[in-house]
Write a protein that holds these residues in place. Structure first.
Motif, PDB file in Angstrom:
ATOM      1  N   ASP A  64       0.820  -1.205   0.000  1.00  0.00           N
ATOM      2  CA  ASP A  64       0.000   0.000   0.000  1.00  0.00           C
ATOM      3  C   ASP A  64       0.860   1.263   0.000  1.00  0.00           C
ATOM      4  N   GLY A  65       0.573   2.132  -0.941  1.00  0.00           N
ATOM      5  CA  GLY A  65       1.274   3.405  -1.028  1.00  0.00           C
ATOM      6  C   GLY A  65       2.566   3.372  -1.794  1.00  0.00           C
ATOM      7  N   PHE A  66       3.019   2.165  -2.222  1.00  0.00           N
ATOM      8  CA  PHE A  66       4.314   2.070  -2.900  1.00  0.00           C
ATOM      9  C   PHE A  66       4.316   2.873  -4.195  1.00  0.00           C
ATOM     10  N   GLU A  67       3.209   2.807  -4.949  1.00  0.00           N
ATOM     11  CA  GLU A  67       3.162   3.513  -6.231  1.00  0.00           C
ATOM     12  C   GLU A  67       3.360   5.007  -6.043  1.00  0.00           C
ATOM     13  N   TRP A  68       2.719   5.558  -5.011  1.00  0.00           N
ATOM     14  CA  TRP A  68       2.847   6.999  -4.764  1.00  0.00           C
ATOM     15  C   TRP A  68       4.239   7.360  -4.264  1.00  0.00           C
ATOM     16  N   ARG A  69       4.833   6.485  -3.479  1.00  0.00           N
ATOM     17  CA  ARG A  69       6.211   6.737  -3.052  1.00  0.00           C
ATOM     18  C   ARG A  69       7.159   6.705  -4.251  1.00  0.00           C
ATOM     19  N   LEU A  70       6.878   5.806  -5.192  1.00  0.00           N
ATOM     20  CA  LEU A  70       7.699   5.745  -6.407  1.00  0.00           C
ATOM     21  C   LEU A  70       7.532   7.029  -7.224  1.00  0.00           C
ATOM     22  N   ILE A  71       6.292   7.472  -7.405  1.00  0.00           N
ATOM     23  CA  ILE A  71       6.034   8.718  -8.135  1.00  0.00           C
ATOM     24  C   ILE A  71       6.731   9.881  -7.448  1.00  0.00           C
ATOM     25  N   SER A  72       6.636   9.918  -6.130  1.00  0.00           N
ATOM     26  CA  SER A  72       7.286  10.987  -5.359  1.00  0.00           C
ATOM     27  C   SER A  72       8.795  10.984  -5.578  1.00  0.00           C
ATOM     28  N   GLY A  73       9.409   9.804  -5.490  1.00  0.00           N
ATOM     29  CA  GLY A  73      10.851   9.719  -5.660  1.00  0.00           C
ATOM     30  C   GLY A  73      11.297  10.108  -7.060  1.00  0.00           C
ATOM     31  N   LEU A  74      10.561   9.647  -8.082  1.00  0.00           N
ATOM     32  CA  LEU A  74      10.921   9.978  -9.459  1.00  0.00           C
ATOM     33  C   LEU A  74      10.730  11.466  -9.741  1.00  0.00           C
ATOM     34  N   THR A  75       9.674  12.046  -9.193  1.00  0.00           N
ATOM     35  CA  THR A  75       9.461  13.491  -9.360  1.00  0.00           C
ATOM     36  C   THR A  75      10.569  14.279  -8.686  1.00  0.00           C
ATOM     37  N   GLY A  76      10.948  13.857  -7.484  1.00  0.00           N
ATOM     38  CA  GLY A  76      12.044  14.528  -6.788  1.00  0.00           C
ATOM     39  C   GLY A  76      13.347  14.427  -7.561  1.00  0.00           C
ATOM     40  N   MET A  77      13.613  13.262  -8.140  1.00  0.00           N
ATOM     41  CA  MET A  77      14.818  13.098  -8.958  1.00  0.00           C
ATOM     42  C   MET A  77      14.795  14.042 -10.152  1.00  0.00           C
ATOM     43  N   MET A  78      13.640  14.150 -10.810  1.00  0.00           N
ATOM     44  CA  MET A  78      13.536  15.047 -11.961  1.00  0.00           C
ATOM     45  C   MET A  78      13.839  16.482 -11.560  1.00  0.00           C
ATOM     46  N   LEU A  79      13.299  16.907 -10.431  1.00  0.00           N
ATOM     47  CA  LEU A  79      13.511  18.290  -9.981  1.00  0.00           C
ATOM     48  C   LEU A  79      14.978  18.546  -9.629  1.00  0.00           C
ATOM     49  N   ILE A  80      15.614  17.601  -8.944  1.00  0.00           N
ATOM     50  CA  ILE A  80      17.024  17.769  -8.568  1.00  0.00           C
ATOM     51  C   ILE A  80      17.911  17.794  -9.815  1.00  0.00           C
ATOM     52  N   ILE A  81      17.641  16.898 -10.774  1.00  0.00           N
ATOM     53  CA  ILE A  81      18.428  16.876 -12.005  1.00  0.00           C
ATOM     54  C   ILE A  81      18.235  18.172 -12.783  1.00  0.00           C
ATOM     55  N   ASN A  82      16.999  18.682 -12.817  1.00  0.00           N
ATOM     56  CA  ASN A  82      16.755  19.971 -13.471  1.00  0.00           C
ATOM     57  C   ASN A  82      17.571  21.078 -12.821  1.00  0.00           C
TER      58      ASN A  82
END
Length: 330
Positions: free
Chosen positions: A71-89
Motif C-alpha cells: 500500500d502506497g508504494f506507487e505513490w512513493r515511487l512517483i514521489s521519488g521519481l518526481t524529486g529526482m527530476m527536480l534535482i536533475i533539473n
C-alpha cells in the motif's frame, strides 16, 4: 514498426527543436486527412464498448488478482521519481523544464532553490502535501510571467500532481497527517480523490500536447520531423502519406490516448501503450527525454495496477490506501 511510427506523440517536441522554425505550416484537408479524422471519431465512439468488453474486464480482473504492491508504494515511487527530476533539473540550471527560461539571475536562483527543496522533500518522503503546496505556489508566478505558449504544456500535469500529493499525503506521511490534524482538516475525506485527480491531469496533459504541438499548430512537429523523420508509411509503400499527414496521425493518436485516460476508458490498455511509446522514445532521444518524463513512468505503474479511481463519494473498488486511524505509519 507501429511503435516507432508514433514515437513522436510521447515527446515534448519543443524540447528538441530550435526556436526559429518556420511557423507557416498547416494541414491540407486531403483524402488522408479525412481518413485519419474519421478513424479518430470511430475510435472515440468505440471507447465505451471496449471499456465494457469482456476481454478488457478480464484483463483488469487478472491484474487486480495477480499484481499488487505494498500500500502506497506507487505513490512513493512517483514521489521519488518526481524529486529526482527536480534535482536533475536544478543541477542543469533548468526550472521545471528546459524551455522555461528565467532571464533574471536572482529569480532563477530563488526558483532553483525552491525546486531543490521540493525535490529533497519528495526523494526522502518527508512530506507530500507540503511539496504539492509549494509546487502550486511556484506555478502562480510561473504562469503569470512566462508565455502561455510555454506553460500550457505543463500546467495540467503539475497542478494535478500537486493536488494529488496534497490529497494523499496524510495517508502515508506522519508529517502531513500531523499538519492536517493541527489544522483540523479531514484528510480521510480527501485521500480518495488523489488517483482520479492524477488521471484527469495526465489525460488533459496529453490532449494539450496534441493540440498545442501538433493539431492546432503543426509547425513545431513539422520542424521536429525534419531532424527525426519517423514517418514509416513510405517504407511500406504508402508514399501518399506525407510527413505532415504523419504529424496529424501522431497528434490524433496522442489525443485519443489522452481522452481514454482522462475519461477512464480502457485506461489500462491506454497506459500500456503510452508507456511503450515513452520507453521507445527514451531509447531514440536519450537522456533529455528520460529526465522530463520520470514521473510518468511511476504514474504508468499506478494506473495499470490501480485503475483510474472515481470522484464519487464512496471509495472506488481499486482504492489506493486504507489506513485506520490506529495504524502506525512506516
Amino acid at each position: 514498426m507501429f511503435v516507432l511510427s508514433v514515437i513522436d506523440i510521447a515527446s515534448h517536441v519543443r524540447w528538441f527543436i530550435d526556436s526559429d522554425y518556420d511557423p507557416n505550416v498547416n494541414f491540407e484537408a486531403d483524402a488522408v486527412f479525412m481518413l485519419i479524422v474519421t478513424g479518430a471519431i470511430l475510435t472515440i465512439i468505440a471507447f465505451p464498448f471496449l471499456n465494457r468488453s469482456k476481454i478488457y474486464n478480464d484483463f483488469c480482473d487478472w491484474i487486480d488478482t495477480n499484481l499488487a504492491l505494498p500500500d502506497g508504494f506507487e505513490w512513493r515511487l512517483i514521489s521519488g521519481l518526481t524529486g529526482m527530476m527536480l534535482i536533475i533539473n536544478t543541477m542543469g540550471g533548468d526550472f521545471l523544464a528546459p524551455n522555461i527560461i528565467i532571464e533574471n539571475d536572482s529569480m532563477l536562483w530563488i526558483a532553483l532553490l525552491a525546486q531543490t527543496l521540493v525535490g529533497i522533500l519528495l526523494i526522502f518522503h518527508i512530506s507530500y502535501a507540503i511539496s504539492g503546496l509549494l509546487v502550486l505556489i511556484a506555478l502562480i508566478p510561473t504562469v503569470i510571467f512566462m508565455p502561455i505558449g510555454v506553460t500550457i504544456d505543463y500546467a495540467a500535469e503539475l497542478i494535478s500532481l500537486s493536488l494529488a500529493l496534497i490529497f494523499l499525503g496524510p495517508s502515508i506521511s506522519k508529517v502531513d497527517r500531523a499538519v492536517f490534524v493541527k489544522l483540523n482538516l479531514d484528510w480521510r475525506a480527501l485521500r480518495q480523490y488523489a488517483l482520479p485527480t492524477m488521471r484527469v491531469g495526465v489525460g488533459l496533459t496529453l490532449i494539450t500536447l496534441a493540440l498545442h504541438n501538433k493539431l492546432l499548430d503543426p509547425a513545431p512537429s513539422a520542424a521536429f520531423m525534419q531532424e527525426h523523420n519517423w514517418n514509416f508509411f513510405p517504407l511500406i509503400g504508402m508514399d501518399f502519406v506525407s510527413d505532415l499527414n504523419f504529424v496529424l496521425f501522431a497528434g490524433i493518436t496522442e489525443m485519443l490516448i489522452g481522452v481514454a485516460i482522462c475519461f477512464n476508458q480502457i485506461l489500462r490498455w491506454a497506459t500500456l501503450l503510452i508507456a511503450l511509446l515513452l520507453t521507445t522514445t527514451l531509447l531514440m532521444l536519450g537522456y533529455g527525454e528520460l529526465v522530463g518524463h520520470l514521473p510518468l513512468f511511476g504514474l504508468g505503474i499506478l494506473f495499470i495496477l490501480k485503475g483510474g479511481g472515481s470522484f464519487e463519494g464512496l471509495f472506488p473498488k481499486d482504492e489506493l490506501i486504507v489506513i485506520n486511524s490506529g495504524e502506525s505509519l512506516d
